[in-house]
Design an enzyme around this catalytic site. Structure first.
Site, PDB file in Angstrom:
ATOM      1  N   GLY A 236      -8.792  -9.830  -2.510  1.00 46.62           N
ATOM      2  CA  GLY A 236      -9.318  -9.159  -1.329  1.00 46.62           C
ATOM      3  C   GLY A 236     -10.806  -8.905  -1.374  1.00 46.62           C
ATOM      4  O   GLY A 236     -11.374  -8.313  -0.462  1.00 46.62           O
ATOM      5  N   GLY A 238     -13.054 -11.151  -1.209  1.00 48.71           N
ATOM      6  CA  GLY A 238     -13.781 -12.119  -0.395  1.00 48.71           C
ATOM      7  C   GLY A 238     -14.090 -13.425  -1.103  1.00 48.71           C
ATOM      8  O   GLY A 238     -15.042 -14.111  -0.733  1.00 48.71           O
ATOM      9  N   HIS A 458       3.267  20.771  -5.829  1.00 47.79           N
ATOM     10  CA  HIS A 458       2.743  19.650  -6.603  1.00 47.79           C
ATOM     11  C   HIS A 458       1.343  19.257  -6.100  1.00 47.79           C
ATOM     12  O   HIS A 458       0.389  19.173  -6.877  1.00 47.79           O
ATOM     13  CB  HIS A 458       3.727  18.479  -6.489  1.00 47.79           C
ATOM     14  CG  HIS A 458       3.327  17.251  -7.229  1.00 47.79           C
ATOM     15  ND1 HIS A 458       3.935  16.862  -8.395  1.00 47.79           N
ATOM     16  CD2 HIS A 458       2.389  16.315  -6.974  1.00 47.79           C
ATOM     17  CE1 HIS A 458       3.389  15.744  -8.822  1.00 47.79           C
ATOM     18  NE2 HIS A 458       2.445  15.384  -7.969  1.00 47.79           N
ATOM     19  N   GLU A 459       1.240  19.072  -4.796  1.00 38.31           N
ATOM     20  CA  GLU A 459      -0.058  18.662  -4.245  1.00 38.31           C
ATOM     21  C   GLU A 459      -1.094  19.764  -4.385  1.00 38.31           C
ATOM     22  O   GLU A 459      -2.261  19.503  -4.672  1.00 38.31           O
ATOM     23  CB  GLU A 459       0.083  18.256  -2.776  1.00 38.31           C
ATOM     24  CG  GLU A 459       0.995  17.059  -2.529  1.00 38.31           C
ATOM     25  CD  GLU A 459       0.640  15.841  -3.366  1.00 38.31           C
ATOM     26  OE1 GLU A 459      -0.551  15.671  -3.699  1.00 38.31           O
ATOM     27  OE2 GLU A 459       1.552  15.075  -3.705  1.00 38.31           O
ATOM     28  N   ASP A 535       1.632   9.681 -11.418  1.00 38.27           N
ATOM     29  CA  ASP A 535       0.549  10.488 -12.005  1.00 38.27           C
ATOM     30  C   ASP A 535       0.503  10.277 -13.507  1.00 38.27           C
ATOM     31  O   ASP A 535      -0.557  10.083 -14.088  1.00 38.27           O
ATOM     32  CB  ASP A 535       0.809  11.987 -11.775  1.00 38.27           C
ATOM     33  CG  ASP A 535       0.724  12.360 -10.309  1.00 38.27           C
ATOM     34  OD1 ASP A 535       0.131  11.592  -9.543  1.00 38.27           O
ATOM     35  OD2 ASP A 535       1.254  13.428  -9.950  1.00 38.27           O
TER      36      ASP A 535
HETATM   37  P1  ADP Z   1      -9.847 -13.085  -1.849  1.00 37.31           P
HETATM   38  O1  ADP Z   1      -9.908 -14.563  -1.668  1.00 37.31           O
HETATM   39  O2  ADP Z   1     -10.870 -12.554  -2.800  1.00 37.31           O
HETATM   40  O3  ADP Z   1      -8.491 -12.543  -2.143  1.00 37.31           O
HETATM   41  P2  ADP Z   1     -10.374 -13.095   0.952  1.00 37.31           P
HETATM   42  O4  ADP Z   1     -11.600 -13.908   1.012  1.00 37.31           O
HETATM   43  O5  ADP Z   1      -9.092 -13.786   1.246  1.00 37.31           O
HETATM   44  O6  ADP Z   1     -10.257 -12.402  -0.469  1.00 37.31           O
HETATM   45  O7  ADP Z   1     -10.540 -11.827   1.874  1.00 37.31           O
HETATM   46  C1  ADP Z   1      -9.665 -11.556   2.907  1.00 37.31           C
HETATM   47  C2  ADP Z   1     -10.403 -11.038   4.106  1.00 37.31           C
HETATM   48  O8  ADP Z   1     -11.045  -9.813   3.828  1.00 37.31           O
HETATM   49  C3  ADP Z   1     -11.509 -11.947   4.580  1.00 37.31           C
HETATM   50  O9  ADP Z   1     -11.040 -12.906   5.437  1.00 37.31           O
HETATM   51  C4  ADP Z   1     -12.462 -10.985   5.253  1.00 37.31           C
HETATM   52  O10 ADP Z   1     -12.038 -10.728   6.571  1.00 37.31           O
HETATM   53  C5  ADP Z   1     -12.299  -9.729   4.460  1.00 37.31           C
HETATM   54  N1  ADP Z   1     -13.332  -9.637   3.435  1.00 37.31           N
HETATM   55  C6  ADP Z   1     -13.130  -9.650   2.101  1.00 37.31           C
HETATM   56  N2  ADP Z   1     -14.295  -9.522   1.441  1.00 37.31           N
HETATM   57  C7  ADP Z   1     -15.261  -9.452   2.363  1.00 37.31           C
HETATM   58  C8  ADP Z   1     -16.683  -9.322   2.302  1.00 37.31           C
HETATM   59  N3  ADP Z   1     -17.342  -9.224   1.135  1.00 37.31           N
HETATM   60  N4  ADP Z   1     -17.363  -9.275   3.462  1.00 37.31           N
HETATM   61  C9  ADP Z   1     -16.723  -9.350   4.641  1.00 37.31           C
HETATM   62  N5  ADP Z   1     -15.394  -9.469   4.764  1.00 37.31           N
HETATM   63  C10 ADP Z   1     -14.653  -9.518   3.656  1.00 37.31           C
HETATM   64 ZN    ZN Z   2       1.105  13.834  -7.984  1.00 38.50          ZN
END
Ligand code: ADP
Ligand code: ZN
Length: 645
Positions: A236, A238, A458-459, A535
């Site tokens: 995620g 990018g 807890h919280e 936790d």
């Molecule tokens: P990875 O390949 O590292 O798992 P992705 O490139 O598939 O991540 O990211 C998924 C989506 O998240 C992208 O299509 C984009 O919309 C968003 N995203 C992730 N990183 C960025 C970034 N640095 N800038 C802008 N959008 C991003």
């Molecule tokens: Zn907790």
């Protein structure tokens, strides 16, 4: 830990990696199509081979049989208890070749005492047959079909290994074909403008663009031609986006695929796909090939056994290496291969050798400025309220990846739309963060009063400890609204700044906050529940890292005991470079750290028992409180830690 949320409390392990599931499903599908194939095979076998052998002889009535004996048309018979089979002359004039015909008939019950005499009179060869042996039946009914499935299977994969072209392999949905999806330069539509917070990575990639655009010039300058770039970073962040944007910047074709696409049950399929992918890319060069999750193929040999077996992966990997080595010379048609992984250390060293993936670009979760950039990019498409503060929004989302942020913006827009609002407000954004982190509110989920009270204590425990220890991030929000994924409530802390260096005191405070929930249960009910398992896990992980990675234990000293793999380790101590005695000492030190902080949290809560009651009461009333309420609960009551602690 990164996210600074003390919750959500997860009963289940929801770290499930999507790709693995994908892979498993694909392999199942794959196996499944073979099953169907096998079954069709059996059916054909029975229809055209078995049946003619067994049943396809002409069945005639017993009376006709007797007549034919008398007429001298019977040549020979085999008599068994419940069937008479044999050969008779073909009396059908229309058929040209008057060959003998196999026939069968069912004898009359209790036998026919004169049959033998009649047969002898007519000069017919007759014999008696033993009842079909059980063994014979078994062979015919089970073993044969099994052998047949085996044969079909074998045959099919031989075909596929050759590339799946034509014949059986071809008709089987081209298993040897790469499933990479080609994007033409004019269709890519993303550039570095669309990537936020990755300036360093982008800088390292500009060379690739230069090379793709004018390879002659590049090699003329004596630059070593780059081939493979490994993008390293968590999901995620990018990586795919960066690879695609690189193709966009250089305006070359982009082939996107994932390592799991190459892992199949049958030896040779993956290799065939790799070959196909590179062939396609070479045809369209200049191009970038992107392989996500390269570790699915590139895992070092002799690693853990996977579904597909090691043989298959090894072949695939070897094919990949061959292809990478192969495309060096074609200067006019450059192909760059980019791959993504979160675990470079498990990759086969052969992949990382010079001339292969010898460039590594780290892509990490964005910092404050990066998050602000990313939020800006993704909020282009939505209408933000005039008072929407991107900086504050970025501050509220520590540890979020680009994908998380894109998701939050999207959720916020949906929430605003649901309100029929004109624009997205800060409030929508906050609600969206909660949804993304903890799943949508489950108001319908019924908790009995006792459970609710326990969760509230807890919280409150987490929140108060966070307010009482000197180094914890301030509490932004506490909630006991149950959410999806097993979260019963959560405490959200908002750091004032991103931190990269933490002292051991700060880390200890964090552990105390993590254990604050359970400490509250213990102090109030003198009883503990299962609600704190997450936790405890996180506190233990942190304590272990303090001892093993950060050298923060006095007894063990400033020595790193974790092996390189440690931080990705989920299989116990096998990644440690320490002796058994040291391991024992490590365990003791970790236990001590945890025990100390647990006791400290309990003491703090005991001393601030009134505040704990106040906050819990407020939480039970309103379900959600903000940081100010936590301060209020402590107002006039706050009892500081004794200096000794
Ligand atoms: P990875 O390949 O590292 O798992 P992705 O490139 O598939 O991540 O990211 C998924 C989506 O998240 C992208 O299509 C984009 O919309 C968003 N995203 C992730 N990183 C960025 C970034 N640095 N800038 C802008 N959008 C991003
Ligand atoms: Zn907790």
């Amino acid at each position: 830990m990164k996210r600074n949320f003390v919750e959500p409390e997860n009963d289940e392990d929801n770290k499930d990696e999507k790709p693995k599931g994908d892979l498993r499903r694909k392999q199942l599908n794959f196996g499944f199509s073979y099953m169907i194939f096998g079954l069709i095979g059996i059916w054909l076998f029975q229809q055209f081979i078995l049946s003619p052998l067994m049943i396809r002889n002409m069945e005639i009535p017993y009376s006709e049989f007797k007549n034919k004996i008398a007429a001298g048309e019977i040549i020979e018979v085999t008599i068994s208890e419940d069937q008479i089979t044999g050969l008779m002359k073909n009396t059908d004039d229309s058929s040209a070749d008057a060959k003998d015909v196999a026939f069968s008939t069912i004898p009359v019950p209790n036998g026919d005492p004169t049959l033998v005499e009649e047969l002898e009179a007519a000069g017919v060869n007759y014999s008696n047959s033993k009842p079909a042996s059980a063994m014979g039946n078994f062979l015919l009914a089970y073993l044969f079909p099994l052998l047949l499935i085996g044969a079909v299977w074998y045959f099919a994969y031989k075909k596929m290994a050759k590339g799946g072209m034509g014949g059986l392999g071809g008709s089987m949905m081209g298993v040897g074909k790469s499933k990479a999806n080609e994007v033409k330069p004019e269709e890519i539509g993303v550039t570095y403008e669309d990537v936020g917070g990755a300036d360093e990575a982008i800088e390292e990639l500009t060379e690739i663009i230069q090379f793709l655009k004018s390879p002659e010039q590049f090699s003329g300058l004596g630059g070593r031609i780059p081939k493979g770039v490994l993008l390293v970073g968590p999901p995620g962040t990018g990586k795919t986006l960066l690879a695609k944007a690189t193709a966009g910047e250089a305006s070359v074709s982009f082939f996107e695929t994932s390592g799991s696409e190459f892992v199949e049950m049958f030896v040779g399929v993956g290799a065939a796909r790799v070959r196909d992918l590179f062939e396609q890319a070479r045809k369209t060069a200049p191009a970038i090939i992107f392989i996500d999750e390269i570790d699915a193929i590139g895992q070092s040999r002799g690693g853990t056994m996977r579904f597909g077996g090691n043989d298959e992966r090894e072949q695939t990997l070897n094919q990949l290496l061959t292809e990478i080595d192969g495309f060096s010379t074609e200067v006019g048609k450059p192909v760059i291969i980019m791959a993504a992984t979160n675990r470079p250390e498990i990759l086969d060293p052969a992949l990382l050798r010079a001339g292969r993936f010898d460039r590594q670009v780290t892509v990490s979760a964005p910092d404050l400025v990066g998050r602000q950039q990313i939020l800006k990019i993704h909020s282009k498409a939505v209408k933000l309220a005039p008072d929407f503060d991107l900086e504050r929004a970025a501050r509220m989302t520590p540890g979020f990846t680009g994908a998380d942020l894109a998701n939050v913006i999207n959720e916020a827009a949906l929430l605003a739309a649901r309100r029929n609002a004109e624009s997205v407000t800060m409030h929508d954004f906050e609600a969206a963060i909660e949804r993304v982190i903890a799943g949508p509110e489950k108001k319908s989920r019924i908790m009995n009063e006792q459970e609710r009270t326990a969760v509230a204590y807890h919280e409150s425990g987490h929140a108060l400890i966070a307010a009482l220890v000197p180094h914890a991030d301030p509490v932004a929000k506490v909630s006991i609204v149950p959410r999806g994924r097993g979260a019963l409530g959560y405490t959200m802390q908002m750091p004032l700044e991103d931190r990269y260096l933490l002292t051991s005191e700060e880390l200890k405070d964090r552990i105390a906050v993590m254990l604050g929930g359970r400490a509250a249960e213990k102090v109030v009910f003198n009883e503990i529940s299962t609600g704190a398992s997450d936790d405890i896990k996180r506190a233990t992980d942190l304590a272990r890292r303090m001892v093993m990675e950060f050298g923060m234990s006095e007894k063990l000293g400033t020595v790193r005991y974790a092996s390189e793999q440690y931080q990705f380790l989920d299989m116990g101590n096998s990644g440690s470079a320490a002796s058994p005695e040291t391991l024992k000492l490590i365990d003791e030190e970790v236990q001590l750290l945890i025990a100390e902080q647990y006791q400290r949290a309990q003491n703090l809560l005991q001393e601030n028992r009134q505040a704990l009651e106040r906050l819990t009461k407020k939480l039970l009333e309103t379900e959600t409180v903000d940081g100010a309420a936590v301060k209020q609960a402590l107002e006039g009551l706050k009892i500081k830690e004794p200096l000794a602690a």
